[in-house]
Enzyme design. Structure first.
Site, PDB file in Angstrom:
ATOM      1  N   SER A 136      41.420  49.793  43.540  1.00  0.00           N
ATOM      2  CA  SER A 136      40.721  50.735  42.677  1.00  0.00           C
ATOM      3  C   SER A 136      41.153  52.164  43.003  1.00  0.00           C
ATOM      4  O   SER A 136      42.348  52.453  43.013  1.00  0.00           O
ATOM      5  CB  SER A 136      39.207  50.521  42.837  1.00  0.00           C
ATOM      6  OG  SER A 136      38.481  51.178  41.835  1.00  0.00           O
ATOM      7  N   ARG A 202      24.711  54.089  38.547  1.00  0.00           N
ATOM      8  CA  ARG A 202      25.152  52.871  39.221  1.00  0.00           C
ATOM      9  C   ARG A 202      24.941  51.651  38.337  1.00  0.00           C
ATOM     10  O   ARG A 202      25.775  50.733  38.308  1.00  0.00           O
ATOM     11  CB  ARG A 202      24.389  52.696  40.536  1.00  0.00           C
ATOM     12  CG  ARG A 202      24.877  51.533  41.376  1.00  0.00           C
ATOM     13  CD  ARG A 202      26.334  51.711  41.769  1.00  0.00           C
ATOM     14  NE  ARG A 202      26.704  50.826  42.872  1.00  0.00           N
ATOM     15  CZ  ARG A 202      27.885  50.831  43.456  1.00  0.00           C
ATOM     16  NH1 ARG A 202      28.820  51.673  43.028  1.00  0.00           N
ATOM     17  NH2 ARG A 202      28.163  50.013  44.447  1.00  0.00           N
ATOM     18  N   ASP A 291      38.794  41.366  35.269  1.00  0.00           N
ATOM     19  CA  ASP A 291      38.553  42.799  35.478  1.00  0.00           C
ATOM     20  C   ASP A 291      38.599  43.529  34.136  1.00  0.00           C
ATOM     21  O   ASP A 291      39.643  43.600  33.494  1.00  0.00           O
ATOM     22  CB  ASP A 291      39.617  43.364  36.419  1.00  0.00           C
ATOM     23  CG  ASP A 291      39.301  44.765  36.935  1.00  0.00           C
ATOM     24  OD1 ASP A 291      38.460  45.458  36.324  1.00  0.00           O
ATOM     25  OD2 ASP A 291      39.907  45.171  37.939  1.00  0.00           O
ATOM     26  N   HIS A 320      35.996  43.433  38.465  1.00  0.00           N
ATOM     27  CA  HIS A 320      36.676  44.415  39.312  1.00  0.00           C
ATOM     28  C   HIS A 320      36.295  44.252  40.780  1.00  0.00           C
ATOM     29  O   HIS A 320      37.133  44.444  41.674  1.00  0.00           O
ATOM     30  CB  HIS A 320      36.324  45.821  38.822  1.00  0.00           C
ATOM     31  CG  HIS A 320      37.071  46.906  39.527  1.00  0.00           C
ATOM     32  ND1 HIS A 320      38.450  46.989  39.512  1.00  0.00           N
ATOM     33  CD2 HIS A 320      36.628  47.968  40.272  1.00  0.00           C
ATOM     34  CE1 HIS A 320      38.833  48.049  40.214  1.00  0.00           C
ATOM     35  NE2 HIS A 320      37.753  48.655  40.685  1.00  0.00           N
ATOM     36  N   ASP A 321      35.055  43.885  41.055  1.00  0.00           N
ATOM     37  CA  ASP A 321      34.609  43.707  42.438  1.00  0.00           C
ATOM     38  C   ASP A 321      35.318  42.558  43.145  1.00  0.00           C
ATOM     39  O   ASP A 321      35.176  42.391  44.359  1.00  0.00           O
ATOM     40  CB  ASP A 321      33.102  43.477  42.486  1.00  0.00           C
ATOM     41  CG  ASP A 321      32.308  44.773  42.513  1.00  0.00           C
ATOM     42  OD1 ASP A 321      32.924  45.850  42.639  1.00  0.00           O
ATOM     43  OD2 ASP A 321      31.067  44.716  42.402  1.00  0.00           O
TER      44      ASP A 321
END
Length: 344
Positions: A136, A202, A291, A320-321
């Site tokens: 990232s 968040r 992702d 993505h994580d």
């Protein structure tokens, strides 16, 4: 427990956008021992809300008994400028008045982060880095550094990242900043400014970090006739918002998201292809099938434009994580990559 160290830069750090940042300090961790040949350095560039304690946030890949074991490697990870984990950021008292600048903190770019890493590298006396690795925003730093200093790195490992931040990624970041700036406490400054806005930001970010499938697997309601009083997915969003606000601040979040937006290896270098042609490190690029924030087309572009790069794709429902979660797959592809490298 491995304690962090702090480097105080002797001079203000010149910034890409103009001016200079005075009183810069960099907090960093090192693990393991530099060997006699000084060829066992692994430098980790961290992502948005992480810190320099890489053994804490990348378990399964870094640590005793794992792929990058401090018994074998000298591991370096520095907290990025703009963060709130020890390096200079919006809540750091700065000269000449020794007061935090909060929302008036100067605009930084990925190249400024790399400039700070470079000063730390020189301070540590490291003339060669075996592997620089990042996912990232960390991958953005790593590829920018490899473009700037082609001879420095033997291996470059890029996970879930890109050569230039996309309009899609910038839009996600702006949505989060709008949430923070809508919190009336943000403009007033102070360490608690923008907390509720950060909580909402968040929750927005999680939608880009995970995937439809991941939420379906973990946050689905029981298949019965009862109307839920509260939905699991709602509780999860609130929990993650609370979790971040307990350890981060809104001013650093805005600063770091803007840094991510600035990423463009081709700026002033004749475009992305010309910039990536400078890379000399043997390169592994890893994408994640699910992702949505950094789609695999972006990693495929990196692999296509970096000479001799190896591309691999992780099959993961975590979006993505996945670059933080799928450590077994990452280790598998690292094995293949290093074997291929040594064969050359």
């Amino acid at each position: 427990m491995n304690e962090p160290a702090v480097l105080h830069l002797p001079q203000p750090l010149p910034l890409e956008c103009g001016g200079a940042l005075p009183g810069v300090q960099l907090t960093y961790h090192t693990y393991g021992t530099l060997n006699a040949a000084r060829d066992n350095v692994v430098w980790v560039c961290h992502a948005l809300t992480a810190n320099s304690a890489v053994l804490d946030w990348w378990p399964g890949l870094f640590g005793a008994g794992h792929y990058f074991d401090p018994a074998d490697w000298f591991i370096v990870c520095a907290n990025v400028l703009g963060s709130c984990y020890g390096s200079t950021g919006p809540c750091t008292p700065l000269p000449p008045h020794q007061r935090p600048l909060y929302q008036a903190f100067p605009r930084l770019t990925v190249r400024d982060l790399v400039a700070a890493h470079e000063q730390l590298r020189q301070h540590l006396g490291l003339d060669k880095i075996h592997t620089v690795i990042g996912g990232s925003l960390g991958g953005q730093q790593a590829v920018e550094w490899a473009v700037q200093q082609p001879a420095l790195f033997e291996h470059l490992v890029l996970l879930a990242t890109n050569a230039r931040h996309s309009p899609w990624g910038i839009a996600f970041n702006e949505a989060q900043r709008l949430a923070i700036q809508a919190d009336c406490t943000y403009q007033g400054g102070g360490p608690e400014g923008g907390v509720m806005g950060l909580r909402a930001a968040r929750a927005i970010a999680l939608l880009s970090y995970r995937s439809y499938e991941a939420y379906g697997r973990t946050q689905a309601e029981p298949d019965d006739d009862a109307l839920p009083a509260f939905y699991r997915a709602s509780s999860y969003q609130q929990y993650q918002g609370d979790k971040l606000t307990a350890r981060f601040n809104a001013y650093s979040y805005v600063t770091l998201s803007q840094i991510m937006d600035s990423h463009h290896v081709g700026r002033g270098r004749g475009g992305v292809a010309a910039a990536l042609a400078r890379v000399r490190a043997r390169t592994l690029v890893l994408g994640i099938s699910s992702d949505v924030l950094f789609p695999v087309s972006e990693q495929q572009e990196l692999a296509r434009l970096i000479a001799g790069a190896m591309y691999a794709e992780m099959d993961s429902p975590y979006g993505h994580d996945g670059f933080l979660i799928e450590t077994a797959q990452i280790a598998h592809f690292l094995d293949r990559f290093y074997v291929q490298t040594f064969a050359h």
